[in-house]
Structures are given as structure tokens and as C-alpha cells.
Scaffold this motif. Structure first.
Motif, PDB file in Angstrom:
ATOM      1  N   ARG A   1     -27.116 -14.428 -50.337  1.00 24.08           N
ATOM      2  CA  ARG A   1     -26.283 -13.130 -50.290  1.00 24.08           C
ATOM      3  C   ARG A   1     -24.827 -13.511 -49.502  1.00 24.08           C
ATOM      4  N   GLU A   2     -23.887 -13.207 -49.707  1.00 20.00           N
ATOM      5  CA  GLU A   2     -22.921 -13.302 -49.500  1.00 20.00           C
ATOM      6  C   GLU A   2     -22.786 -11.836 -48.706  1.00 20.00           C
ATOM      7  N   VAL A   3     -22.505 -11.936 -47.613  1.00 18.26           N
ATOM      8  CA  VAL A   3     -23.414 -11.201 -45.989  1.00 18.26           C
ATOM      9  C   VAL A   3     -22.112  -9.610 -46.298  1.00 18.26           C
ATOM     10  N   ILE A   4     -20.828 -10.280 -46.774  1.00 24.35           N
ATOM     11  CA  ILE A   4     -20.405  -8.929 -46.366  1.00 24.35           C
ATOM     12  C   ILE A   4     -20.259  -7.844 -47.487  1.00 24.35           C
ATOM     13  N   SER A   5     -21.946  -8.363 -48.690  1.00 26.46           N
ATOM     14  CA  SER A   5     -22.237  -7.977 -49.699  1.00 26.46           C
ATOM     15  C   SER A   5     -23.550  -6.836 -49.940  1.00 26.46           C
ATOM     16  N   ILE A   6     -24.051  -7.128 -48.363  1.00 27.30           N
ATOM     17  CA  ILE A   6     -24.926  -6.608 -47.886  1.00 27.30           C
ATOM     18  C   ILE A   6     -24.921  -4.623 -47.004  1.00 27.30           C
ATOM     19  N   PRO A   7     -25.609  -3.843 -48.081  1.00 26.85           N
ATOM     20  CA  PRO A   7     -24.643  -2.633 -47.414  1.00 26.85           C
ATOM     21  C   PRO A   7     -24.769  -2.369 -46.240  1.00 26.85           C
ATOM     22  N   PHE A   8     -27.023  -2.370 -45.767  1.00 24.42           N
ATOM     23  CA  PHE A   8     -26.657  -1.393 -44.985  1.00 24.42           C
ATOM     24  C   PHE A   8     -25.891  -2.655 -43.345  1.00 24.42           C
TER      25      PHE A   8
ATOM     26  N   GLY B   1     -28.329 -18.099 -43.710  1.00 25.08           N
ATOM     27  CA  GLY B   1     -27.021 -17.514 -43.884  1.00 25.08           C
ATOM     28  C   GLY B   1     -25.984 -18.808 -44.154  1.00 25.08           C
ATOM     29  N   GLY B   2     -24.532 -18.604 -44.081  1.00 26.65           N
ATOM     30  CA  GLY B   2     -23.820 -19.817 -44.413  1.00 26.65           C
ATOM     31  C   GLY B   2     -22.815 -19.182 -44.083  1.00 26.65           C
ATOM     32  N   LEU B   3     -21.609 -20.726 -43.641  1.00 22.99           N
ATOM     33  CA  LEU B   3     -20.483 -20.787 -43.525  1.00 22.99           C
ATOM     34  C   LEU B   3     -19.846 -19.113 -43.902  1.00 22.99           C
ATOM     35  N   SER B   4     -19.976 -18.341 -44.446  1.00 24.98           N
ATOM     36  CA  SER B   4     -19.779 -17.055 -44.836  1.00 24.98           C
ATOM     37  C   SER B   4     -19.868 -16.212 -44.043  1.00 24.98           C
ATOM     38  N   TRP B   5     -20.799 -16.000 -43.261  1.00 29.87           N
ATOM     39  CA  TRP B   5     -21.675 -15.036 -42.583  1.00 29.87           C
ATOM     40  C   TRP B   5     -20.840 -15.279 -41.222  1.00 29.87           C
ATOM     41  N   LEU B   6     -20.431 -16.921 -40.612  1.00 27.66           N
ATOM     42  CA  LEU B   6     -19.729 -17.368 -39.475  1.00 27.66           C
ATOM     43  C   LEU B   6     -19.150 -16.418 -39.776  1.00 27.66           C
ATOM     44  N   MET B   7     -17.514 -16.879 -41.003  1.00 26.68           N
ATOM     45  CA  MET B   7     -16.670 -16.619 -40.786  1.00 26.68           C
ATOM     46  C   MET B   7     -16.223 -15.206 -41.529  1.00 26.68           C
ATOM     47  N   SER B   8     -17.134 -14.435 -41.780  1.00 33.16           N
ATOM     48  CA  SER B   8     -17.473 -12.704 -42.386  1.00 33.16           C
ATOM     49  C   SER B   8     -16.375 -12.007 -41.759  1.00 33.16           C
ATOM     50  N   GLY B   9     -16.569 -11.760 -40.006  1.00 30.20           N
ATOM     51  CA  GLY B   9     -15.577 -11.250 -39.081  1.00 30.20           C
ATOM     52  C   GLY B   9     -16.077  -9.731 -39.035  1.00 30.20           C
ATOM     53  N   LEU B  10     -17.840  -9.562 -39.219  1.00 29.41           N
ATOM     54  CA  LEU B  10     -18.636  -8.458 -38.893  1.00 29.41           C
ATOM     55  C   LEU B  10     -19.138  -8.520 -37.740  1.00 29.41           C
ATOM     56  N   PHE B  11     -19.497  -9.892 -37.381  1.00 34.80           N
ATOM     57  CA  PHE B  11     -20.182 -10.201 -36.282  1.00 34.80           C
ATOM     58  C   PHE B  11     -19.521  -9.884 -34.605  1.00 34.80           C
ATOM     59  N   GLU B  12     -19.496  -9.623 -33.979  1.00 40.66           N
ATOM     60  CA  GLU B  12     -18.787  -9.519 -32.518  1.00 40.66           C
ATOM     61  C   GLU B  12     -19.394 -11.179 -32.001  1.00 40.66           C
ATOM     62  N   SER B  13     -20.462 -11.453 -31.885  1.00 39.85           N
ATOM     63  CA  SER B  13     -21.426 -13.070 -31.887  1.00 39.85           C
ATOM     64  C   SER B  13     -21.644 -13.463 -32.398  1.00 39.85           C
ATOM     65  N   VAL B  14     -22.029 -14.794 -32.895  1.00 40.64           N
ATOM     66  CA  VAL B  14     -22.734 -15.132 -33.316  1.00 40.64           C
ATOM     67  C   VAL B  14     -23.673 -16.260 -32.614  1.00 40.64           C
ATOM     68  N   LYS B  15     -24.727 -16.825 -32.207  1.00 39.08           N
ATOM     69  CA  LYS B  15     -25.707 -16.810 -31.904  1.00 39.08           C
ATOM     70  C   LYS B  15     -26.603 -18.187 -32.141  1.00 39.08           C
ATOM     71  N   THR B  16     -26.184 -19.217 -32.232  1.00 35.70           N
ATOM     72  CA  THR B  16     -26.870 -20.184 -32.887  1.00 35.70           C
ATOM     73  C   THR B  16     -28.454 -20.224 -32.298  1.00 35.70           C
ATOM     74  N   ASP B  17     -29.100 -21.188 -33.939  1.00 29.48           N
ATOM     75  CA  ASP B  17     -30.693 -21.015 -33.578  1.00 29.48           C
ATOM     76  C   ASP B  17     -30.569 -22.822 -32.510  1.00 29.48           C
ATOM     77  N   ARG B  18     -31.924 -21.976 -31.467  1.00 30.51           N
ATOM     78  CA  ARG B  18     -32.093 -23.439 -31.116  1.00 30.51           C
ATOM     79  C   ARG B  18     -32.573 -25.073 -31.655  1.00 30.51           C
ATOM     80  N   TYR B  19     -32.599 -24.904 -32.840  1.00 33.55           N
ATOM     81  CA  TYR B  19     -33.117 -25.974 -33.284  1.00 33.55           C
ATOM     82  C   TYR B  19     -32.019 -26.533 -33.938  1.00 33.55           C
ATOM     83  N   LEU B  20     -31.005 -25.925 -34.525  1.00 37.47           N
ATOM     84  CA  LEU B  20     -29.517 -26.441 -35.140  1.00 37.47           C
ATOM     85  C   LEU B  20     -29.220 -27.022 -33.592  1.00 37.47           C
TER      86      LEU B  20
END
Length: 272
Positions: free
Chosen positions: A140-147, A167-186
Motif C-alpha cells: 500500500r502507498e503509505v499516504i493512502s492509509i487513513p488511520f 514498506g518502500g521508498l514512498s514511505w520514507l519520502m511521504s513526509g508523514l513521519f518526523e523520523s524513520v528508524k532503520t531496522d537493525r538487520y537492514l
């Protein structure tokens, strides 16, 4: 150190008893520090550690909350919000925000509880709700998740476990999140690949286009910390810096211990 000691709220922090899975569990708050790359303490990751009353052994929070009924999750959330309300003067004096993780069922329940929403909104100066990438719908595109939009109307959001798979790059670039924390495995996978630090820096640049900062999660040693610095992240968090209880909050320094001794980044981000 802070001009506002935590003593005022420590005396009011009491354990929470929850009955689940045929046992009684005792909850106590636990705080993990988030350090900006200039060494400044900028945030705390607030967790609730559950210990069986009989066995006395802590359980894995991810396992516990994934199976706990939403109603009990809401009761724990209310308890956490009570603690955060007491912490406001101390956090404000140190310019610290507090990340609080929520599950998908809890998010849905919160949005049916106006009183809880009001409490969260009143704490928006210091509170950040943390959404794990693992419980967001895949494909899903994160911008389209109503909650998410509904939560964002209450308080700034952080995204946790970025790179875990959903997730995907669109979530990283959505502007919805003040911060994004990388997964430790990534982070661990990038660490062993040539050009991994450049890739991490590129992720940060993409996130920055939407006003989002990248936090490197799962930092366990000086080498991973140096790699993250080379990848130009905003901040770091992980087991390299153990968490503290509420009673130990006053022991957290304003600046990250050992940052002056960090190792030099390896050439081209290749650490294999």
C-alpha cells in the motif's frame, strides 16, 4: 544537567499489574536513549517491560503485545500517558521527546476513544507515536492509509523497523513521519557491502526531501556507530547504550558517552 530533576515524578511512578495468558504480569517503564550524531541526547524510546509475578523473568515485548487483547493494551497506554504527563517539565527542560510504540489494534482502538486522543494531543510537545513498518499493510502507498492521517492530527509520528520488508521508498519520502528508524538487520546488511554508507546517505537525502530525519537503529558497537555517522544519519540508538529505569533517568548525560573516541569510518563504507 537538567534544571528540573526527575524526583518530582519518580515517586508517582508505580508498577502496573496486568492479568494475561493465565498469569499476572508487572509492568515498569524503561527508557532507551537516542543520540544525535553531534552527541546530544534528543529522545527517549519508552518501553514497558513485563515481568511475570511468579517467575520474575521479563518477557519479549514484541511477543507479549502482539498477543495481548487491545483493551489491555489501551490500559497500559493510559498508564504510560500518566507517566509522560509527569515527565513533561523534565523533558521540556532538556529538550527531549519520547517515542511510544503502538500496535495496529491499539491504534484502531485509540481512534474510537476521544478521551485518549485528547490526552495524546495534550502531550504532543514531547510525545511521538511510533508505528512499526511490520504492522502496516504491505503493498500500500503509505499516504493512502487513513488511520495514519488520523493519528498525525494528534501528534507527530515516527516509523520504526524501516527496511523490515513491508514498506518502500514512498514511505520514507511521504513526509508523514518526523523520523524513520532503520531496522537493525537492514543496517547490518548495508554495513558489510561496499558502498553501503553511500546508500544509507542516499536514503537520508530522500527522507530529507519530505522533512524526515533518519535514525540508525540497532547500534551495538563502535564500528556500526561509525558506519552510521559515515552514512550521515541524524541520530543513533541501540544496545551500545543500555536503557534505564525511571529512577535512573537523572543518570543519563546530556551528551553521548564515548563519542569523542569513535572509530574512523572505513573507506567507501566497505567493512567485510
Amino acid at each position: 544537567m537538567s534544571l528540573v530533576p526527575p524526583t518530582a515524578f519518580l515517586s508517582a511512578v508505580t508498577p502496573l499489574c496486568v492479568r494475561a495468558f493465565g498469569r499476572e504480569w508487572i509492568f515498569m517503564p524503561w527508557f532507551e536513549p537516542v543520540w544525535r550524531t553531534d552527541g546530544q541526547l534528543i529522545a527517549l524510546d519508552m518501553q514497558s517491560r513485563a515481568t511475570g509475578r511468579d517467575a520474575g523473568k521479563p518477557t519479549l515485548p514484541v511477543w507479549f503485545f502482539a498477543r495481548l487483547p487491545p483493551g489491555e493494551q489501551l490500559r497500559i497506554l493510559r498508564w504510560q500517558l500518566d507517566i509522560l504527563r509527569l515527565m513533561v517539565p523534565w523533558c521540556t527542560s532538556r529538550k527531549i521527546v519520547v517515542g511510544l510504540s503502538i500496535t495496529y489494534p491499539l491504534a484502531m482502538l485509540m481512534l474510537t476513544e476521544p478521551a485518549v486522543q485528547e490526552e495524546i494531543q495534550m502531550l504532543s510537545r514531547i510525545l511521538r507515536l511510533v508505528i512499526s513498518e511490520r504492522f502496516l499493510p504491505p503493498g500500500r502507498e503509505v499516504i493512502s492509509i487513513p488511520f495514519l492521517q488520523s493519528l498525525l492530527a494528534l501528534v507527530p509520528l515516527w516509523l520504526d523497523n524501516f527496511g523490515a520488508g513491508n514498506g518502500g521508498l514512498s514511505w520514507l519520502m511521504s513526509g508523514l513521519f518526523e523520523s524513520v528508524k532503520t531496522d537493525r538487520y537492514l543496517l547490518s546488511e548495508l554495513y558489510v557491502h561496499r558502498g553501503g554508507a553511500r546508500f544509507l546517505a542516499a536514503l537520508g537525502a530522500l527522507a530529507g526531501e519530505g522533512g524526515t530525519q533518519v535514525i540508525a537503529g540497532g547500534i551495538s558497537d563502535a564500528e556500526l556507530m561509525a558506519f552510521s555517522y559515515e552514512g550521515q544519519v541524524t541520530a543513533c540508538q541501540g544496545p551500545k547504550w543500555p536503557g534505564v529505569t525511571a529512577e535512573q533517568l537523572h543518570m543519563l548525560p546530556e551528551r553521548c558517552p564515548g563519542t569523542e573516541d569513535r572509530v574512523s569510518p572505513a573507506t567507501d563504507g566497505h567493512h567485510a
